[in-house]
Design a protein around this motif. Structure first.
Motif, PDB file in Angstrom:
ATOM      1  N   GLN A 172       0.825  -0.574   0.190  1.00 28.36           N
ATOM      2  CA  GLN A 172      -0.249  -0.253  -0.034  1.00 28.36           C
ATOM      3  C   GLN A 172       0.920   1.272  -0.069  1.00 28.36           C
ATOM      4  O   GLN A 172       1.135   2.310  -0.587  1.00 28.36           O
ATOM      5  N   PHE A 173       1.897   1.517   0.911  1.00 27.72           N
ATOM      6  CA  PHE A 173       2.921   2.490   0.548  1.00 27.72           C
ATOM      7  C   PHE A 173       3.533   2.659  -0.245  1.00 27.72           C
ATOM      8  O   PHE A 173       3.465   3.773  -0.734  1.00 27.72           O
ATOM      9  N   GLN A 174       3.844   1.690  -1.008  1.00 24.24           N
ATOM     10  CA  GLN A 174       4.427   1.493  -2.364  1.00 24.24           C
ATOM     11  C   GLN A 174       3.972   2.498  -3.203  1.00 24.24           C
ATOM     12  O   GLN A 174       4.738   3.692  -3.872  1.00 24.24           O
ATOM     13  N   GLN A 175       2.676   2.804  -3.341  1.00 22.01           N
ATOM     14  CA  GLN A 175       1.693   3.687  -4.306  1.00 22.01           C
ATOM     15  C   GLN A 175       1.876   4.950  -4.244  1.00 22.01           C
ATOM     16  O   GLN A 175       1.682   5.546  -4.613  1.00 22.01           O
ATOM     17  N   LEU A 176       2.288   5.496  -3.246  1.00 25.54           N
ATOM     18  CA  LEU A 176       1.715   7.152  -2.883  1.00 25.54           C
ATOM     19  C   LEU A 176       3.255   7.930  -3.585  1.00 25.54           C
ATOM     20  O   LEU A 176       4.774   7.430  -3.419  1.00 25.54           O
ATOM     21  N   LYS A 177       2.814   9.035  -3.865  1.00 28.16           N
ATOM     22  CA  LYS A 177       3.671   9.511  -4.051  1.00 28.16           C
ATOM     23  C   LYS A 177       4.233  10.433  -3.191  1.00 28.16           C
ATOM     24  O   LYS A 177       4.181  11.075  -1.811  1.00 28.16           O
ATOM     25  N   GLY A 178       6.436  10.549  -3.481  1.00 26.40           N
ATOM     26  CA  GLY A 178       7.028  11.448  -2.254  1.00 26.40           C
ATOM     27  C   GLY A 178       7.975   9.969  -1.472  1.00 26.40           C
ATOM     28  O   GLY A 178       8.322   9.704  -0.576  1.00 26.40           O
ATOM     29  N   VAL A 179       6.453   8.803  -1.465  1.00 23.02           N
ATOM     30  CA  VAL A 179       7.352   7.028  -0.915  1.00 23.02           C
ATOM     31  C   VAL A 179       8.387   7.290  -1.449  1.00 23.02           C
ATOM     32  O   VAL A 179       8.569   6.523  -2.623  1.00 23.02           O
ATOM     33  N   ILE A 180       9.906   6.778  -1.255  1.00 25.74           N
ATOM     34  CA  ILE A 180      10.683   6.653  -1.984  1.00 25.74           C
ATOM     35  C   ILE A 180      11.106   4.624  -1.620  1.00 25.74           C
ATOM     36  O   ILE A 180      11.699   4.886  -2.492  1.00 25.74           O
ATOM     37  N   SER A 181      11.277   4.676  -0.533  1.00 25.90           N
ATOM     38  CA  SER A 181      11.350   3.182  -0.610  1.00 25.90           C
ATOM     39  C   SER A 181      10.519   2.608   0.758  1.00 25.90           C
ATOM     40  O   SER A 181      10.460   3.560   2.007  1.00 25.90           O
ATOM     41  N   VAL A 182      10.209   1.093   0.440  1.00 25.63           N
ATOM     42  CA  VAL A 182       9.643   0.715   1.397  1.00 25.63           C
ATOM     43  C   VAL A 182      10.082  -0.511   2.034  1.00 25.63           C
ATOM     44  O   VAL A 182      10.243  -1.645   1.357  1.00 25.63           O
ATOM     45  N   GLU A 183      11.015  -0.716   3.634  1.00 27.39           N
ATOM     46  CA  GLU A 183      11.274  -1.720   3.460  1.00 27.39           C
ATOM     47  C   GLU A 183      10.521  -2.899   4.887  1.00 27.39           C
ATOM     48  O   GLU A 183      10.192  -2.588   5.717  1.00 27.39           O
ATOM     49  N   SER A 184      10.115  -4.308   5.023  1.00 29.13           N
ATOM     50  CA  SER A 184       9.972  -5.105   4.785  1.00 29.13           C
ATOM     51  C   SER A 184      10.711  -4.961   6.278  1.00 29.13           C
ATOM     52  O   SER A 184      11.857  -6.110   6.005  1.00 29.13           O
ATOM     53  N   GLY A 185      10.032  -5.762   7.641  1.00 24.80           N
ATOM     54  CA  GLY A 185      11.402  -6.403   8.873  1.00 24.80           C
ATOM     55  C   GLY A 185      10.429  -6.138  10.274  1.00 24.80           C
ATOM     56  O   GLY A 185       9.369  -6.454  10.490  1.00 24.80           O
ATOM     57  N   PHE A 186      11.249  -5.418  11.439  1.00 23.44           N
ATOM     58  CA  PHE A 186      10.801  -5.956  12.145  1.00 23.44           C
ATOM     59  C   PHE A 186      11.678  -5.333  13.567  1.00 23.44           C
ATOM     60  O   PHE A 186      12.540  -4.906  13.745  1.00 23.44           O
ATOM     61  N   SER A 187      10.688  -4.817  14.520  1.00 21.39           N
ATOM     62  CA  SER A 187      10.550  -3.042  15.066  1.00 21.39           C
ATOM     63  C   SER A 187      10.613  -4.101  16.828  1.00 21.39           C
ATOM     64  O   SER A 187       8.952  -4.654  16.790  1.00 21.39           O
ATOM     65  N   GLY A 188      10.923  -3.444  17.759  1.00 20.08           N
ATOM     66  CA  GLY A 188      10.265  -2.910  18.769  1.00 20.08           C
ATOM     67  C   GLY A 188      10.265  -4.850  20.033  1.00 20.08           C
ATOM     68  O   GLY A 188       9.857  -4.551  21.078  1.00 20.08           O
ATOM     69  N   GLY A 189      11.159  -6.114  19.511  1.00 22.19           N
ATOM     70  CA  GLY A 189      11.785  -6.405  20.479  1.00 22.19           C
ATOM     71  C   GLY A 189      13.055  -6.817  21.123  1.00 22.19           C
ATOM     72  O   GLY A 189      13.616  -5.416  21.204  1.00 22.19           O
ATOM     73  N   HIS A 190      12.865  -7.628  21.843  1.00 24.89           N
ATOM     74  CA  HIS A 190      14.149  -7.651  22.402  1.00 24.89           C
ATOM     75  C   HIS A 190      15.352  -9.029  21.909  1.00 24.89           C
ATOM     76  O   HIS A 190      16.568  -8.715  22.643  1.00 24.89           O
ATOM     77  N   VAL A 191      15.122  -9.203  20.312  1.00 26.71           N
ATOM     78  CA  VAL A 191      15.724 -10.270  20.151  1.00 26.71           C
ATOM     79  C   VAL A 191      17.232  -9.935  18.608  1.00 26.71           C
ATOM     80  O   VAL A 191      16.128  -9.041  17.863  1.00 26.71           O
ATOM     81  N   LYS A 192      17.882  -9.668  19.318  1.00 29.02           N
ATOM     82  CA  LYS A 192      19.064  -8.897  18.061  1.00 29.02           C
ATOM     83  C   LYS A 192      19.104  -9.928  16.643  1.00 29.02           C
ATOM     84  O   LYS A 192      19.077 -11.557  16.840  1.00 29.02           O
ATOM     85  N   ASN A 193      18.667  -9.242  15.458  1.00 26.53           N
ATOM     86  CA  ASN A 193      19.099  -9.971  13.847  1.00 26.53           C
ATOM     87  C   ASN A 193      17.458 -10.908  13.864  1.00 26.53           C
ATOM     88  O   ASN A 193      17.977 -12.255  14.009  1.00 26.53           O
ATOM     89  N   PRO A 194      16.265 -10.684  14.503  1.00 24.04           N
ATOM     90  CA  PRO A 194      15.500 -11.744  14.810  1.00 24.04           C
ATOM     91  C   PRO A 194      15.394 -12.866  13.335  1.00 24.04           C
ATOM     92  O   PRO A 194      15.469 -11.723  11.999  1.00 24.04           O
ATOM     93  N   SER A 195      15.161 -13.575  12.873  1.00 22.75           N
ATOM     94  CA  SER A 195      14.166 -14.960  11.475  1.00 22.75           C
ATOM     95  C   SER A 195      12.812 -14.393  11.585  1.00 22.75           C
ATOM     96  O   SER A 195      12.265 -14.292  12.864  1.00 22.75           O
TER      97      SER A 195
END
Length: 220
Positions: A59-82
């Protein structure tokens, strides 16, 4: 993210989107979506968790002004999670999209309007059939200004009773973003004919395009 579930369950998961039909008529939504972009010489970043990051990314890829979108993880306590570890629900991470955008073209207010349109922010720790804390509605702010705007609009959405239930989106400081495996990136564009893309993501993208028809990138 039960990407392997039966199509019947996938279709049932779309029902949550119907709760957003009244959002564009909200005064608060209109204010967010009508804020002018700032004239600036630098790019900015927004980090949002809105359930399945495949859907959010598409959805965000559709918007003018959006340069890039990366999927991933945040907000947790495990480093480099799979992805597999996050799916277990024990890492504390949420599925998120890290979105780089140009504030001279699209404002953070408009980014927030898009965020609250991409998913059902009244569902706690789930989106449709995707259940678990990794699917929580989240805004990871990168500045005091982002925090203030997110909190202001969340309060107004609740005060205005835009949704049938209270918005439960968490608003927390950004700390670190871990990019998901390569096959998760640009997933919808790369796998558009897959059942999950056809029956879950595509309807969300089409609805998003209708709401933000004046803010979409040119397809020419």
């Amino acid at each position: 993210m039960k990407h392997g579930v039966l199509i019947l369950f996938q279709l049932a998961g779309l029902s949550a989107c119907a709760q957003h039909d009244n959002l564009p008529q909200s005064k608060t939504f209109q204010k967010m979506n009508g804020q002018k972009s700032e004239v600036t010489a630098h790019l900015d970043t927004a980090t949002f968790g809105a359930g399945c990051y495949w859907c959010t990314e598409a959805q965000f890829q559709q918007l003018k002004g959006v340069i890039s979108v990366e999927s991933g993880f945040s907000g947790g306590h495990v480093k480099n999670p799979s992805y597999k570890e996050v799916c277990n629900g024990t890492t504390g991470h949420a599925e998120v999209c890290n979105i780089v955008y140009d504030p001279s073209i699209i404002s953070y207010d408009e980014m927030l309007a898009a965020f609250w349109t991409t998913h059902d922010p009244t569902q706690l720790n789930r989106q449709g059939n995707d259940v678990g804390t990794q699917y929580r509605s989240s805004i990871f702010y990168h500045s005091a200004l982002q925090k203030a705007k997110a909190e202001e609009y969340k309060k107004k959405l609740n005060d205005e009773k835009v949704f049938d239930k209270p918005v439960v989106t968490e608003i927390v400081p950004f700390t670190v973003f871990y990019k998901a495996e390569d096959y998760h990136q640009d997933y919808y564009n790369a796998n558009g004919d897959a059942p999950y893309c056809s029956f879950v993501i595509r309807p969300k993208v089409e609805k998003f395009q209708k709401v933000f028809k004046d803010k979409l990138k040119s397809t020419k």
